[in-house]
Write a protein that holds these residues in place. Structure first.
Motif, PDB file in Angstrom:
ATOM      1  N   SER A 389     -18.711 -10.918 -97.528  1.00 39.96           N
ATOM      2  CA  SER A 389     -18.137 -10.157 -96.426  1.00 39.96           C
ATOM      3  C   SER A 389     -16.787  -9.597 -96.849  1.00 39.96           C
ATOM      4  CB  SER A 389     -17.959 -11.053 -95.197  1.00 39.96           C
ATOM      5  OG  SER A 389     -17.174 -10.408 -94.219  1.00 39.96           O
ATOM      6  N   LEU A 390     -16.510  -8.373 -96.430  1.00 38.90           N
ATOM      7  CA  LEU A 390     -15.200  -7.778 -96.714  1.00 38.90           C
ATOM      8  C   LEU A 390     -14.078  -8.539 -96.021  1.00 38.90           C
ATOM      9  CD1 LEU A 390     -16.058  -3.962 -96.477  1.00 38.90           C
ATOM     10  CD2 LEU A 390     -15.417  -5.237 -98.538  1.00 38.90           C
ATOM     11  N   LEU A 391     -14.400  -9.272 -94.956  1.00 39.77           N
ATOM     12  CA  LEU A 391     -13.377 -10.047 -94.266  1.00 39.77           C
ATOM     13  C   LEU A 391     -12.939 -11.261 -95.097  1.00 39.77           C
ATOM     14  CD1 LEU A 391     -14.792 -10.005 -90.616  1.00 39.77           C
ATOM     15  CD2 LEU A 391     -13.106  -8.481 -91.671  1.00 39.77           C
ATOM     16  N   PRO A 446     -25.336 -11.634 -82.734  1.00 35.97           N
ATOM     17  CA  PRO A 446     -24.756 -11.589 -81.387  1.00 35.97           C
ATOM     18  C   PRO A 446     -23.248 -11.403 -81.440  1.00 35.97           C
ATOM     19  CG  PRO A 446     -25.371 -13.843 -81.988  1.00 35.97           C
ATOM     20  CD  PRO A 446     -25.923 -12.944 -83.052  1.00 35.97           C
ATOM     21  N   GLU A 447     -22.742 -10.617 -80.522  1.00 36.57           N
ATOM     22  CA  GLU A 447     -21.305 -10.353 -80.476  1.00 36.57           C
ATOM     23  C   GLU A 447     -20.549 -11.428 -79.716  1.00 36.57           C
ATOM     24  OE1 GLU A 447     -20.733  -6.475 -78.905  1.00 36.57           O
ATOM     25  OE2 GLU A 447     -21.845  -5.467 -80.510  1.00 36.57           O
ATOM     26  N   THR A 448     -21.225 -12.123 -78.820  1.00 35.28           N
ATOM     27  CA  THR A 448     -20.535 -13.168 -78.052  1.00 35.28           C
ATOM     28  C   THR A 448     -20.250 -14.362 -78.950  1.00 35.28           C
ATOM     29  OG1 THR A 448     -22.720 -13.939 -77.351  1.00 35.28           O
ATOM     30  CG2 THR A 448     -21.525 -12.495 -75.849  1.00 35.28           C
ATOM     31  N   PRO A 449     -19.021 -14.871 -78.957  1.00 36.99           N
ATOM     32  CA  PRO A 449     -18.633 -15.902 -79.923  1.00 36.99           C
ATOM     33  C   PRO A 449     -19.334 -17.230 -79.733  1.00 36.99           C
ATOM     34  CG  PRO A 449     -16.879 -15.506 -78.326  1.00 36.99           C
ATOM     35  CD  PRO A 449     -17.891 -14.437 -78.106  1.00 36.99           C
ATOM     36  N   ASP A 450     -19.834 -17.526 -78.526  1.00 35.40           N
ATOM     37  CA  ASP A 450     -20.431 -18.827 -78.280  1.00 35.40           C
ATOM     38  C   ASP A 450     -21.935 -18.865 -78.543  1.00 35.40           C
ATOM     39  OD1 ASP A 450     -17.983 -19.833 -77.528  1.00 35.40           O
ATOM     40  OD2 ASP A 450     -18.256 -19.316 -75.407  1.00 35.40           O
ATOM     41  N   THR A 451     -22.535 -17.730 -78.903  1.00 38.14           N
ATOM     42  CA  THR A 451     -23.980 -17.705 -79.136  1.00 38.14           C
ATOM     43  C   THR A 451     -24.307 -18.324 -80.493  1.00 38.14           C
ATOM     44  OG1 THR A 451     -24.183 -15.693 -77.828  1.00 38.14           O
ATOM     45  CG2 THR A 451     -26.019 -16.247 -79.279  1.00 38.14           C
ATOM     46  N   VAL A 473     -17.315 -16.646 -89.483  1.00 39.02           N
ATOM     47  CA  VAL A 473     -16.191 -17.584 -89.542  1.00 39.02           C
ATOM     48  C   VAL A 473     -14.870 -16.825 -89.460  1.00 39.02           C
ATOM     49  CG1 VAL A 473     -14.967 -19.217 -91.029  1.00 39.02           C
ATOM     50  CG2 VAL A 473     -17.455 -19.395 -90.741  1.00 39.02           C
ATOM     51  N   ALA A 474     -14.769 -15.691 -90.176  1.00 39.71           N
ATOM     52  CA  ALA A 474     -13.545 -14.894 -90.125  1.00 39.71           C
ATOM     53  C   ALA A 474     -13.277 -14.359 -88.722  1.00 39.71           C
ATOM     54  CB  ALA A 474     -13.638 -13.740 -91.120  1.00 39.71           C
ATOM     55  N   GLN A 475     -14.326 -14.200 -87.919  1.00 40.16           N
ATOM     56  CA  GLN A 475     -14.183 -13.715 -86.545  1.00 40.16           C
ATOM     57  C   GLN A 475     -14.061 -14.846 -85.533  1.00 40.16           C
ATOM     58  OE1 GLN A 475     -17.765 -11.378 -86.371  1.00 40.16           O
ATOM     59  NE2 GLN A 475     -16.794  -9.536 -87.206  1.00 40.16           N
ATOM     60  N   GLY A 476     -13.991 -16.082 -86.038  1.00 41.53           N
ATOM     61  CA  GLY A 476     -13.832 -17.226 -85.155  1.00 41.53           C
ATOM     62  C   GLY A 476     -15.114 -17.720 -84.522  1.00 41.53           C
ATOM     63  N   GLN A 477     -16.267 -17.306 -85.061  1.00 38.73           N
ATOM     64  CA  GLN A 477     -17.558 -17.745 -84.528  1.00 38.73           C
ATOM     65  C   GLN A 477     -18.057 -18.911 -85.376  1.00 38.73           C
ATOM     66  OE1 GLN A 477     -19.366 -13.870 -84.974  1.00 38.73           O
ATOM     67  NE2 GLN A 477     -19.232 -13.463 -82.783  1.00 38.73           N
ATOM     68  N   LYS A 500     -19.825 -26.914 -98.127  1.00 42.62           N
ATOM     69  CA  LYS A 500     -19.217 -28.208 -97.793  1.00 42.62           C
ATOM     70  C   LYS A 500     -17.845 -28.023 -97.153  1.00 42.62           C
ATOM     71  CE  LYS A 500     -22.545 -30.780 -99.468  1.00 42.62           C
ATOM     72  NZ  LYS A 500     -23.413 -31.571 -98.556  1.00 42.62           N
ATOM     73  N   GLU A 501     -17.069 -27.084 -97.666  1.00 37.03           N
ATOM     74  CA  GLU A 501     -15.742 -26.823 -97.105  1.00 37.03           C
ATOM     75  C   GLU A 501     -15.857 -26.305 -95.668  1.00 37.03           C
ATOM     76  OE1 GLU A 501     -11.768 -26.419 -96.447  1.00 37.03           O
ATOM     77  OE2 GLU A 501     -12.788 -27.507 -98.060  1.00 37.03           O
ATOM     78  N   LEU A 502     -16.817 -25.425 -95.433  1.00 35.65           N
ATOM     79  CA  LEU A 502     -17.008 -24.910 -94.076  1.00 35.65           C
ATOM     80  C   LEU A 502     -17.489 -26.002 -93.131  1.00 35.65           C
ATOM     81  CD1 LEU A 502     -18.666 -21.462 -94.893  1.00 35.65           C
ATOM     82  CD2 LEU A 502     -16.401 -21.840 -93.935  1.00 35.65           C
ATOM     83  N   GLU A 503     -18.284 -26.928 -93.656  1.00 33.51           N
ATOM     84  CA  GLU A 503     -18.700 -28.061 -92.833  1.00 33.51           C
ATOM     85  C   GLU A 503     -17.501 -28.901 -92.404  1.00 33.51           C
ATOM     86  OE1 GLU A 503     -22.956 -30.042 -93.158  1.00 33.51           O
ATOM     87  OE2 GLU A 503     -21.904 -30.100 -95.084  1.00 33.51           O
ATOM     88  N   LYS A 504     -16.614 -29.158 -93.352  1.00 37.07           N
ATOM     89  CA  LYS A 504     -15.428 -29.953 -93.045  1.00 37.07           C
ATOM     90  C   LYS A 504     -14.567 -29.293 -91.978  1.00 37.07           C
ATOM     91  CE  LYS A 504     -14.988 -32.123 -97.608  1.00 37.07           C
ATOM     92  NZ  LYS A 504     -14.151 -32.218 -98.854  1.00 37.07           N
TER      93      LYS A 504
END
Length: 636
Positions: A389-391, A446-451, A473-477, A500-504
């Motif tokens: 991702s570019l983000l 989905p655009e909604t963050p909680d989906t 993840v960069a968008q807080g989802q 693994k890092e994202l899991e933590k």
């Protein structure tokens, strides 16, 4: 008396429909008919009202989708405001190419045939439905259909008595002439040729961006059976932009030894330059080809000499052969009766154009240069899921490439053109630039963050999901659920530290299946079954989206997925790809990633149509995303 005109329009994704269309064009010219062969989107569709005789040749891709080069035509022809008498003066015929193992077999051809009738067109004969599953391929249906077609056409436009039909053994004039230059002109380098684009325009097939390769790293262990590469490009200043689900297209090249061997067989000087001229007015030269051009550049960058030749290749080669024994064999391969033998000689072992020419050396040495572009197809770009991702990686583009190599009964292993070429490039030995451009994908999130988003990506099928996770993840989802499967943790667990890092950090729920690390093989569907209550809770009560990508054939992902609690039990026996073999895709994502929008049923449903929450009958949006590659393709 003017020459009667036949128009042949095609929609082709991988070249099969185009090849059939060009065969129609040749057979028309032998019957003294003027004939124009053109891609549907290249033809001004409003002119159809003036065409008396049109043959449509259409492949079906994806889940009943039209090929890319007929999508504009498709949208136009299905406008509701078109009068029902729009095509009342037109006689037409439709030839479809598909695969009967798919639910929407030849869907595009069938739908087009009905629409042309609705608009007042008159069908010359019932449509032809070529089937790739037939032991002789689509030609089993095409050959008898063409026989009936020409009878109908010649009833309308008889061959002039003083001319007669041109016999099949006599070659038709080539499309182009190569005018060799006595003095080598000042030619543009690839960089200069590509640079002649408007800097305001984004890179495209006509003007790709020459991206510097930053790294080319093998990411499978030394004991793993397959070489898989993570390749990174620098796209600074390119104007390229992409999001998760988009694909990058790469234009590969032939390797130098193959180029040299081809030139030697045909007696060509690779350093000689030429200009290309069409024989007939209105026939454009290939826009990708610079003028003037060297023979070396033509063969290395444009002619697909490692592709498996089609029947039309042998037809033309037979016409050009001066050698009696070779000519007889080529005629046999090009005849309707010789298709089983041709399949055994060429298609099954995946013998290439170059290898066939080596087997017929007297014929190869007599091929006039003017026929090169009639004989050998152009190299098609290969598409890969973007794996970054570019983000997360600004000004960078990454892909995961499985290097295609396999053995047939031939001595030399079969190698994918693009994947092998990419693997051979080493930016550590000097600057490396690769022509590429980006095409939007249809994988939407989905655009909604909680989906929640559930992704099932065994093997290299995980590539598009890595871009997805990085972007979300960069968008807080953070409600990301990834089911990943491979053979062994220490050999082909792609991006393990990153997951693994994202899991933590609480941004990812990772579920793994290592099939070869225990006596009983464990695949991703076993993990889905184990976590069935969780998956169904996410789908049925929390509106989760469900995505699946992976190998198409020879993969456990093709076995029936488990019936989850609450599912109606209509399970799919196996998942399918599109009908016209999509050899353009990279060796990383061989099964269509199916998308189940929020609250839908999983891909277990027979119809593969998602259902809205609380309803077992109301269909949701169609499954939009399709991204396959045959594992045996030598064209990758």
């Amino acid at each position: 008396m003017p020459t009667p005109r036949l128009l042949v329009l095609f929609g082709s994704q991988t070249g099969t429909a185009q090849d059939v269309s060009e065969r129609l064009g040749r057979e028309a010219r032998r019957r003294r008919l003027g004939c124009l062969v053109q891609a549907l989107d290249s033809y001004p569709v409003v002119n159809l009202i003036n065409e008396p005789l049109v043959i449509f040749v259409c492949a079906t891709t994806g889940q009943g989708d039209p090929p890319d080069n007929m999508k504009n035509f498709w949208r136009f022809i299905f406008r509701k405001n078109l009068p029902s008498t729009s095509l009342c003066q037109m006689d037409f015929a439709v030839l479809g190419l598909g695969d009967s193992s798919y639910a929407k077999f030849n869907f595009v051809a069938k739908k087009l045939h009905r629409r042309l009738l609705q608009l007042g067109g008159s069908a010359l004969l019932p449509m032809c439905l070529g089937d790739d599953q037939h032991e002789l391929g689509p030609d089993a249906a095409i050959d008898p259909w063409l026989h009936d077609l020409w009878k109908k056409v010649l009833d309308l436009h008889p061959v002039p008595l003083d001319l007669g039909i041109i016999p099949t053994g006599i070659p038709l004039p080539s499309k182009f002439t190569l005018q060799f230059l006595e003095e080598a002109p000042v030619t543009h380098s690839e960089e200069q040729h590509v640079a002649r684009m408007d800097p305001q325009d984004p890179p495209s097939e006509l003007h790709p961006f020459l991206a510097p390769m930053v790294s080319n790293q093998r990411v499978t262990g030394p004991l793993h059976f397959q070489d898989v590469r993570l390749i990174e490009f620098d796209i600074t200043g390119s104007g390229l932009s992409f999001t998760a689900g988009d694909v990058v297209l790469i234009q590969p090249k032939n390797i130098a030894p193959h180029v040299q061997q081809f030139c030697q067989l045909l007696g060509l000087d690779p350093d000689q330059c030429f200009t290309l001229q069409p024989r007939e007015p209105g026939v454009p030269c290939p826009v990708q080809l610079p003028q003037p051009c060297s023979v070396r550049r033509l063969v290395s960058q444009y002619l697909d000499i490692t592709s498996v030749p089609r029947r039309s290749f042998f037809e033309l080669l037979a016409c050009l052969s001066p050698h009696k024994l070779e000519r007889e064999k080529l005629l046999e391969f090009s005849s309707a009766q010789g298709q089983e033998e041709l399949c055994e000689y060429c298609s099954r072992p995946r013998r290439t154009v170059l290898e066939v020419l080596c087997d017929f050396p007297h014929t190869a040495g007599a091929i006039p240069p003017d026929y090169l572009l009639d004989l050998v197809p152009l190299i098609r770009p290969r598409a890969f899921s973007i794996a970054s991702s570019l983000l997360a990686h600004p000004s960078r583009l990454q892909i995961l490439v499985a290097v295609v190599q396999y053995q047939t009964r031939l001595k030399e292993p079969r190698r994918g053109l693009c994947s092998s070429w990419l693997a051979s490039l080493d930016p550590g030995q000097g600057p490396v630039r690769v022509p590429l451009w980006v095409r939007p994908g249809s994988l939407t999130f989905p655009e909604t963050p909680d989906t929640p988003v559930i992704m099932v990506g065994p093997g290299t099928g995980v590539a598009p999901f890595r871009a997805t996770v990085q972007e979300r993840v960069a968008q807080g989802q953070t409600r990301n659920f990834l089911f990943f499967g491979c053979r062994q943790r220490d050999q082909d667990f792609y991006w393990e530290p990153e997951w693994k890092e994202l899991e933590k950090r609480g941004c990812l729920t990772l579920v793994t299946a290592f099939s070869r690390e225990q006596e009983q093989k464990v695949y991703v569907q076993h993990r889905l079954r184990e976590l069935g209550p969780l998956v169904w809770e996410l789908l049925d009560h929390q509106g989760a989206y469900f995505y699946l990508a992976g190998r198409r054939a020879g993969s456990p992902a093709l076995t029936p997925l488990p019936t989850l609690p609450g599912c109606s039990g209509h399970c799919v026996s196996r998942l399918k790809r599109g009908p016209e073999k999509p050899s353009c895709w990279g060796g990383h994502c061989l099964l269509p990633p199916y998308v189940i929008p929020g609250g839908g049923w999983p891909v277990l449903l027979h119809s593969r149509t998602p259902v809205h929450p609380g309803s077992h009958t109301q269909p949701g949006p169609p499954l939009p995303y399709y991204h396959p590659t045959p594992p045996h393709s030598t064209q990758l």
